[in-house]
Structure formats: structure tokens, C-alpha cells
Design an enzyme around this catalytic site. Sequence first.
Site, short mmCIF file in Angstrom:
data_model
loop_
_atom_site.label_atom_id
_atom_site.label_comp_id
_atom_site.label_asym_id
_atom_site.label_seq_id
_atom_site.Cartn_x
_atom_site.Cartn_y
_atom_site.Cartn_z
N LYS A 185 42.33 52.42 38.91
CA LYS A 185 43.56 51.66 39.22
C LYS A 185 44.76 52.38 38.62
O LYS A 185 44.71 52.79 37.45
CB LYS A 185 43.44 50.25 38.66
CG LYS A 185 44.59 49.31 39.05
CD LYS A 185 44.38 47.93 38.43
CE LYS A 185 45.42 46.93 38.91
NZ LYS A 185 45.24 45.59 38.31
N SER A 226 45.99 41.92 41.76
CA SER A 226 46.77 43.12 41.98
C SER A 226 45.91 44.36 42.28
O SER A 226 46.42 45.33 42.84
CB SER A 226 47.63 43.40 40.74
OG SER A 226 46.81 43.69 39.62
N SER A 229 43.04 39.81 38.53
CA SER A 229 43.24 41.00 39.37
C SER A 229 42.04 41.90 39.57
O SER A 229 42.10 42.82 40.39
CB SER A 229 44.39 41.84 38.82
OG SER A 229 45.60 41.20 39.13
#
Length: 500
Positions: A80, A155, A179
Amino acid sequence: MNELITLSAAALADKLASGEVSAVELTQAHLDRISEVDGAVNAFLHVNTDEALQVAADVDKARAAGETLHTLAGVPIAIKDLIVTKGQPTTAGSKMLEGWMSPYDATVITRIRAARMPMLGKTNLDEFAMGSSTEHSAFGPTRNPWDLDRIPGGSGGGSAAAVAAFEAPLALGTDTGGSIRQPAAVTGSVGVKPTYGGVSRYGAIAMASSLDQIGPVSRTVLDAALLQEVIGGHDPRDSTSLTDPVGNLVEAARNGSVAGMRIGVIKELQGEGYESGVLARFNESLELLKDAGAEIVEVSCPNFKYALGAYYLIMPSEASSNLAKYDGVRYGLRALPADGPLTIERVMGATRAAGFGDEVKRRIILGTYALSAGYYDAYYGSAQKVRTLIQRDFDAAFAQADVLISPTSPNTAFKLGEKLDDPLAMYLNDVATIPANMAGVPGISIPGGLADGLPVGIQFLAPVREDARLYRAGAALERLLENKWGGPLLASAPVLGGVK
Ligand code: GLN
């Protein structure tokens, strides 16, 4: 399409160990898949081709020389883009950091390098991890591989979509309010938020420091356990890092069982606001668990109804402080005012106006307001009290049950654009995941089947430091569901016209 990309990380590790495939071949197969599908999915913000192939070639050389290697050596991973990496850009999904290169690696990256896992690249996210759909990325939304018109959650939608679209067998995410778990739920993958402090946050760009946690995204429960064991453990560079280990996760995942386990159904995390298709899959899982020998009990956590409200005071407050460093002076974007004098305040103002998107600005305004002198006790202080009440609810629930269970998200993946102009509707995606962050307890989301052709996630929660229980229960339910469906959920995915 190369069959290799459909295998689990554990299966790939076996093939590498036996010499059936090389790490270069495996890494190349994933890079090929990325070139083939990522134009449509947009899971990656940066593809790390040369370095990934170099690491893979070194692994092959080391194996040929008879060196003892980590189980996951040569198994590729996606990262990420909130986690800093030397030699690859880190943007946090924001224009503020576009083109920025970190001078150091996050601790989790140091550990991934030590295990010699090729990093495929950096994945898309809502700007500074604020969102539930990845639509708040400054670099365009990621799309859900199950239906390209739908969101992949957020997210960490990029990490979840990369894994679900077979672009990577493993990925790292961060979970401040859901997330990792909510994107896993809506893409049919597995996501784990470890116990707070179980994985070092050093080098994870801070959103809300008392809630943030790095964790694994994968297609199987065992794969997540293998990855958490690589990245977890004490780190003197993170003052909130736990000193003792959180149990033998891989062993728990290999011996999944719920026989005799007390599983608490959280009364407040179901019913109103949850889609009927989600509840149907959830109830089906409860039946399977009961048949497998679990004792299902109902638990009540009355203060969970305040969790979302309290989160949206604590999270923006901490974020407003953490994001103050993006000032146009130290690093990142510097924008100059269109006219007038070049004072530091005016440069700062122009930089933040140009560098931050609407959602980030909204939360900074909310956070600075909640922390302002006259309101501190009324807002931030009250929210902290609610946090204590949520912890007490968990304590009471865990006195009655070994693990708790709920749907991960009240809904399946919605259409792109559907909730973009309605922040409250967006925030509601995390009602079931936020309580875990507020109390620091670990949580896992596993695929629980489909509702109207879209994945539903089932969440287990365990007491602090009892991550192994999540893997034990998660692996058991995963097996029960696979028996029911005749294989893993993602094998049936219409992923971009089918992986076959
Ligand atoms: N969706 C939640 C939010 O927008 C959670 C984000 C996260 O876990 N990083 O705050």
C-alpha cells in the site's frame, strides 16, 4: 494467462522450495498479469519491475547455492502506497507527495526485504487513507475486479483489488478504521488488522496514530498468517510496539477449528442498516460454525453505537496534527500564491490548497475544530471517554465468548460515484470495523460468499494479543465455506472475464 498467479502464497512457496518454478518466473507471471489488467483495475500507482526481478533472481541464485531461505522468499508482494519504501516513490495517494522518495524503509519493508520477497510495486489508496472506496485517491479510483463499475473498498482498495485480480498473491494494507478489512470484504479476499502494536508502524505514514495498524491482505487465511509472521514482532523504533509475540499464527491457521469455541454474535452489528444479502450470508456462516461444534452466544456491546461518532472526532483530531508537517517547507509539494507577498503562511496556504483533496481538507477542519481551546473537552475529551466504554464492552463480551463475529461491512461493493458526495453514507461503511481500532483488538475479514454476485465479508474479532484465535476461527470457517462452494470464492470470480 499463467496458472501460477491463481495459486496461494503457501502453494507458491512450496513450488519454489521444490524447484518446480523459479522466483523469476513467478515474479514475471505477476508482472505480466499487472500489464494485462491493471489498465482497467488501477490497483498500482507504481510498478517496481526491475527491482522485483532482481530480488527474484538473487533468490534463485541463493537457492541454487543451497542457502537456507525464508518460506516466503521469492513470493511477490504489493505494498500500500502509505508505507514508505526506499527506491520506490511513496505518494499516500496525494498530490502533496507526488514524486517524493523516502530516504528510509518502513520496518515492515525491512522485514520483507530480509525475507527476500520481491516487491511488485505500490498500490492505490484514498488520499492519506481517508475513505472507504479509493475514490479519494488523487490518481484516479481503483476498480473492483468483480465488477469494474464498482468500488474495491477503501482506503486500501488498491491492495485488495491487486490480490483479488490475481496481480499479487499478497499485499500489505493499513487499517485505522477498517481499511484492510472492508476492502477485503468487498473484493472477496482476506484481510487482517493485527492487535495494535503487533506490527510496527514505523514508516507507515500516520493518519491517526492511536488507531493505525499495518496488516496482511491475501486470498487465504494461511497466507495472511505467513505474512503477519514476517512483518510482526517488536520494533524499538515504534514506542507502541508490543514486546512479546502474539502467538503462533501459522500453526493456528493450519489447524483451524471451532470445536468447543464460544463465538459471540454482536447484537449491535447486524439488523438495521445491513443489506439483507449480507445478513443471509452471515446467518449461513453461523449455521456452519454451529454444525462444526462452535457454541454460538449472543453478546451485547451497547456502546458500539457511539463508535462511529467518536471515531470521527479522534481520527480527524490526530490526522490534523499528523498532517501539519505538509507545509511546503520540509518536503513534498510547494505551491506559491498566485500573487502578493511570499510569506511563509501564504506559501503554506497555497501548498495545502493545491496539495490536499476535499476529504483531507474536510477532516483537517473537523480535527482542528475538535481540538480548539474551547471545545477540546466537549469533543475530543468525550470521544476518549466513549473509547473507554467501547473497551469495556469488549471486555464484557470476551468474558462470554472466545471470539466475536459480525458482518465486516453492512453492504457489498457499491457503484463508483454513488456515495462520493455524501460523506456520512461513506463513513457508514465502517460501522462494524471501527470498534476494533478504538479498542486495539485484532480483527480478520474472510470471504463469506456472494450476495447478488458480489462478495460479502465475515469478520472475527479477538481479545488483544489473541491474533492466533482469529486465524484458528478464520481458517475453520474458510474450510467450511469452501466445502459448501466446492472451492475458494475467488476461483469463481468473473475477474475481468475470468482468470482461466
Ligand atoms: N474508511 C475509514 C476512514 O475513512 C477508515 C480508513 C482507514 O482505515 N484508513 O477513516
